[in-house]
Design a protein around this motif. Structure first.
Motif, short mmCIF file in Angstrom:
data_model
loop_
_atom_site.label_atom_id
_atom_site.label_comp_id
_atom_site.label_asym_id
_atom_site.label_seq_id
_atom_site.Cartn_x
_atom_site.Cartn_y
_atom_site.Cartn_z
N ILE A 230 2.65 5.01 24.85
CA ILE A 230 4.10 5.13 24.75
C ILE A 230 4.53 5.32 23.30
CG2 ILE A 230 6.26 3.88 25.13
CD1 ILE A 230 4.98 2.68 27.62
N ALA A 231 3.86 4.68 22.37
CA ALA A 231 4.11 4.86 20.94
C ALA A 231 2.83 4.51 20.20
CB ALA A 231 5.27 3.98 20.47
N GLN A 232 2.72 5.02 18.98
CA GLN A 232 1.51 4.77 18.19
C GLN A 232 1.82 4.86 16.71
OE1 GLN A 232 -1.42 8.13 18.54
NE2 GLN A 232 0.10 8.96 19.97
N HIS A 233 0.97 4.23 15.93
CA HIS A 233 1.12 4.27 14.47
C HIS A 233 -0.28 4.25 13.85
CE1 HIS A 233 3.01 3.73 10.57
NE2 HIS A 233 2.13 2.79 10.31
N HIS A 234 -0.48 5.11 12.84
CA HIS A 234 -1.78 5.23 12.19
C HIS A 234 -1.57 5.28 10.68
CE1 HIS A 234 -3.43 6.11 16.16
NE2 HIS A 234 -2.38 6.91 16.31
N MET A 235 -2.40 4.56 9.95
CA MET A 235 -2.24 4.46 8.50
C MET A 235 -3.60 4.43 7.83
SD MET A 235 -0.31 1.39 6.39
CE MET A 235 1.29 1.87 7.04
N ALA A 236 -3.75 5.23 6.77
CA ALA A 236 -4.97 5.24 5.97
C ALA A 236 -4.56 5.20 4.50
CB ALA A 236 -5.80 6.49 6.27
N HIS B 213 -4.73 1.33 13.07
CA HIS B 213 -4.39 2.14 14.24
C HIS B 213 -3.83 1.20 15.31
CE1 HIS B 213 -6.67 5.48 12.48
NE2 HIS B 213 -7.61 4.58 12.21
N VAL B 214 -2.61 1.50 15.77
CA VAL B 214 -1.97 0.65 16.78
C VAL B 214 -1.37 1.54 17.86
CG1 VAL B 214 -0.30 -1.19 17.21
CG2 VAL B 214 -1.40 -1.01 14.97
N TRP B 215 -1.61 1.17 19.10
CA TRP B 215 -1.03 1.90 20.24
C TRP B 215 -0.24 0.93 21.11
CZ3 TRP B 215 -6.04 2.32 18.54
CH2 TRP B 215 -6.49 3.59 18.13
N LEU B 216 0.96 1.33 21.51
CA LEU B 216 1.71 0.62 22.54
C LEU B 216 1.38 1.30 23.87
CD1 LEU B 216 5.22 0.06 20.91
CD2 LEU B 216 3.08 -1.22 20.57
N LEU B 217 0.84 0.53 24.81
CA LEU B 217 0.30 1.10 26.03
C LEU B 217 1.08 0.62 27.25
CD1 LEU B 217 -3.51 0.56 25.32
CD2 LEU B 217 -2.14 2.59 24.83
N ALA B 218 1.06 1.47 28.29
CA ALA B 218 1.68 1.13 29.57
C ALA B 218 0.77 0.19 30.35
CB ALA B 218 1.96 2.40 30.36
N LEU C 112 -1.77 15.06 7.77
CA LEU C 112 -3.02 14.42 8.11
C LEU C 112 -3.58 15.08 9.35
CD1 LEU C 112 -2.46 10.58 7.70
CD2 LEU C 112 -3.90 12.02 6.31
N PRO C 113 -4.86 14.89 9.62
CA PRO C 113 -5.38 15.36 10.90
C PRO C 113 -4.67 14.66 12.04
CG PRO C 113 -7.15 14.77 9.38
CD PRO C 113 -5.87 14.30 8.76
N SER C 114 -4.80 15.20 13.23
CA SER C 114 -4.18 14.59 14.39
C SER C 114 -4.65 13.15 14.54
CB SER C 114 -4.55 15.38 15.66
OG SER C 114 -4.07 16.71 15.57
N PRO C 115 -3.76 12.25 15.00
CA PRO C 115 -4.15 10.85 15.12
C PRO C 115 -5.24 10.69 16.16
CG PRO C 115 -2.06 11.26 16.23
CD PRO C 115 -2.39 12.50 15.44
N PRO C 116 -6.05 9.66 16.02
CA PRO C 116 -7.13 9.46 16.98
C PRO C 116 -6.58 9.16 18.36
CG PRO C 116 -6.89 7.55 15.57
CD PRO C 116 -6.00 8.62 15.00
N SER C 117 -7.34 9.52 19.37
CA SER C 117 -6.96 9.18 20.73
C SER C 117 -7.12 7.69 20.93
CB SER C 117 -7.86 9.92 21.73
OG SER C 117 -7.74 11.32 21.56
N PRO C 118 -6.34 7.11 21.82
CA PRO C 118 -6.50 5.68 22.06
C PRO C 118 -7.89 5.38 22.57
CG PRO C 118 -5.12 6.69 23.74
CD PRO C 118 -5.31 7.71 22.67
N ALA D 155 0.82 -1.20 0.00
CA ALA D 155 0.00 0.00 0.00
C ALA D 155 0.85 1.24 0.00
CB ALA D 155 -0.91 0.01 1.23
N GLU D 156 0.42 2.22 -0.79
CA GLU D 156 1.00 3.55 -0.72
C GLU D 156 0.09 4.35 0.20
OE1 GLU D 156 1.19 4.90 -4.66
OE2 GLU D 156 2.68 3.44 -5.31
N GLY D 157 0.47 4.44 1.46
CA GLY D 157 -0.47 4.91 2.46
C GLY D 157 -0.18 6.28 3.00
#
Length: 261
Positions: free
Chosen positions: A195-201, A183-188, A23-29, A5-7
């Protein structure tokens, strides 16, 4: 068979290839999901378990030289690690709910009025629908992986910070210009602190017949100490037609942990 994908990508606290477009701000967890169920026990009868020394030898043979420096904390045994096999395996439950083969085009299906849950084994997934305009909607599926429950340990996650890889395959359904989001979040440990996050559309080219599989992936590296959960969420586009809902399929979702090079 498939294309990469070219995302449109927006990420934080991790490496990403290239400069992401605006892009707009990433979604909140999202709100914490119910506590993940304990990993399902292995089918019985189980083979005879190796000794502590043999378990360590077998694991180091699997992991290669990168595992040679690992030291286990008090209370954790190589036999237990051997039983859980927390590294180099998919930690998501029901990663291919509909039993779809990515080595073949997505099977042609028309609109359906059947609920998604009736079309396969979706155990482990929390599913909801997000309505959009112009007869479109998102199917949102998510699950939260408890890394400690899967057999990883705090010292490994905090000090070694092994790579955490997420991967997914979605159908180029041509239902819209964007038919998939990741949408992926690394959580405490509190399952709220990000702690880290990644978002792709991603947007596909739209060329060729529908039904091709598109792969998306991301590797979290050097994300910092404190990660205990991985919250994985993907969204696939639907379109309401006369006969029911035409869906974008997704399959072979994965979250895995690897020792760093």
């Amino acid at each position: 068979m498939a294309e990469v994908a070219e995302g449109h990508t927006l990420s934080s606290g991790m490496e990403a290839d290239g400069s992401p477009p605006e892009l707009p701000s990433p979604p909140s967890p999202p709100s914490p999901l119910p506590s993940p169920a304990a990993p399902e026990p292995r089918a019985s009868p189980e083979p005879e378990q190796p000794s502590e020394a043999h378990a360590r030898q077998l694991l180091l043979e699997e992991w290669g030289p990168r595992g040679g420096s690992l030291q286990l904390p008090t209370g954790l045994s190589w036999r237990l690690i051997f039983l859980h096999r927390p590294l180099y395996r998919n930690l998501l439950r029901s990663p291919n709910p509909e039993g779809i083969n990515i080595y073949e085009p997505a099977p042609s299906t028309g609109p359906t009025q059947q609920p998604l849950e009736s079309l396969g084994n979706f155990s482990g997934w929390v599913i909801r629908t997000e309505k959009l305009q112009q007869h479109h909607s998102w199917t949102v599926k998510q699950q939260c992986v408890d890394l400690l429950a899967e057999g990883l340990w705090e010292e490994l996650l905090d000090n070694k910070q092994p790579d955490i890889t997420v991967m997914d395959w979605y159908e180029d359904s041509h239902l819209d210009s964007c038919v998939y989001e990741l949408h992926v979040w690394l959580l405490a440990a509190d399952r709220r602190t990000v702690i880290a996050q990644h978002h792709m559309a991603p947007r596909t080219s739209g060329r060729g017949p529908p039904g091709r599989w598109v792969q998306v992936s991301h590797v979290f590296r050097q994300y910092g100490p404190g990660v205990r959960f991985v919250h994985f969420m993907h969204k696939t586009k639907n379109r309401l037609e006369a006969g029911g809902l035409r869906r974008t399929r997704v399959t072979d979702s994965s979250v895995s942990v690897q020792l760093r090079e």
